[in-house]
Design a protein around this motif. Structure first.
Motif: not given
Length: 395
Positions: A183-190, A205-207
């Motif tokens: 699995h590839r994990g890409d960081t996004y923010y909310v 907050v990073p997700k």
């Protein structure tokens, strides 16, 4: 990868007893030795020099791993070895020697008359540094040591002889083809609201967004070196790297004249197991790079190896083994690059004095800090706390 063993293959023919690695001088009859750093033999008795022609590197043959594991397709030889009762080293000696000192641990030993049959070396890196240069490198290294006893370097400089030993290694080549899943994990923010000091605050907050990933990575491993000796600490021999294997020359006994060669104690199958573990670590790194993203999860890697070959090679190491105050210490010098590694004693008195000095410095610093906090240091000039004695003058 499970490498099958070919059964039923004919046994290799009997090998005659070891030939002596001795080359008499045409001028005086004395023993000639290989001269490090040059393609020549030299006689220490009369100074006679004879050129040593090298075979083409193209003559170095890779051996299929199945032939090596079966021993039926790999050329073997029989050598007479000394087995050290202390460290277990097995070092080749010529039949003229009846007693010696182990080059790895300085233990006095008496040579046995046993022989050892093993896969013949395919190549070696000839010594490029002579004993004097290796000794100088060792002394420079000793001089840089902290907390070493005062007599250590002086003891080592007493003309202590170093032994030039060809240390055995396995090299492995392999083509790998690895299919993976992960699995590839890409960081996004909310943006979320959180309470800080009783007040609502908006923060990012990073997700991580995980995406399934599959793919393939391929890599060719060329001349992965695996130490085939157990006589020296692996951390020391690893620290001697890197080796320039482009300098490999086809094995010829002339290169061993004046030196010793250690017999391997790590069997080919065990060497292959270690090489495979190192390959797997590199492949896992390749998979992470191929997955990409900010984080990666690897679910599975299925690796297929092909064209697996090996060589038994000898690499040059200068060894100094000596006893200091009842303890044995060893130094090793890369006979190609001059890199030094080794064991060393510590001076308890030097360490104790250093600790005391550090405590004194800390106490002085604490005293000055306490004086400053108490107002004893004035901004208009130097002053210390008053009271008692003749007092302190200040401007």
């Amino acid at each position: 990868m499970k490498i099958p063993t070919v059964r039923g293959a004919p046994r290799p023919p009997e090998i005659p007893k070891t030939e002596e690695h001795r080359f008499p001088c045409d001028n005086c009859g004395g023993d000639m030795r290989f001269d490090p750093g040059g393609d020549r033999m030299i006689c220490d008795h009369c100074g006679n020099i004879e050129g040593l022609g090298r075979a083409s590197p193209a003559a170095i043959r890779e051996i299929d791993i199945r032939a090596g594991l079966d021993r039926g397709g790999a050329e073997t030889e029989e050598t007479r070895v000394l087995s050290c009762p202390n460290c277990g080293a097995q070092v080749e000696f010529d039949p003229a020697i009846h007693a010696a000192e182990c080059p790895f641990c300085a233990t006095p030993v008496v040579t046995d008359t046993g022989t050892n049959r093993h896969i013949k070396p395919a190549a070696l890196v000839p010594f490029g540094l002579d004993e004097a240069t290796a000794h100088a490198a060792m002394n420079d290294w000793l001089g840089s040591l902290w907390f070493a006893p005062n007599g250590l370097q002086k003891y080592a400089r007493k003309g202590r002889k170093m032994s030039g030993v060809y240390v055995p290694y396995w090299t492995f080549d392999a083509q790998t083809d690895s299919a993976y899943a992960g699995h590839r994990g890409d960081t996004y923010y909310v943006r979320q609201t959180v309470m800080r000091d009783g007040k609502p605050v908006s923060v990012q907050v990073p997700k991580i967004r995980w995406t399934p990933k599959r793919g393939r990575v391929r890599r060719f491993f060329d001349d992965m070196t695996i130490l085939a000796s157990t006589s020296l600490p692996k951390r020391h021999t690893d620290a001697l790297e890197p080796w320039d294997l482009s300098a490999l020359a086809p094995y010829a006994p002339q290169f061993l004249a004046g030196f010793r060669a250690e017999a391997y104690r790590v069997e080919l199958e065990d060497g292959l197991t270690e090489a495979r573990a190192r390959m797997d670590a590199v492949i896992a790194r390749d998979v992470r790079m191929d997955i990409g993203g900010d984080q990666q999860r690897i679910t599975s890697i299925d690796t297929r190896l092909s064209n697996v070959t090996f060589k038994h090679v000898l690499l040059p190491v200068w060894v100094a083994a000596y006893k200091y105050r009842g303890q044995s210490f060893r130094f090793v010098v890369n006979g190609q690059s001059g890199r030094v590694q080794g064991e060393r004693p510590y001076s308890k008195w030097k360490i104790a004095l250093a600790v005391i000095a550090a405590l004194i410095v800390a106490a002085i610093a604490l005293f000055i800090y306490a004086a400053a906090e108490g107002g004893g240091i004035s901004t208009g000039g130097l002053s210390l706390p008053s009271g008692g004695g003749a007092g302190w003058l200040s401007e």
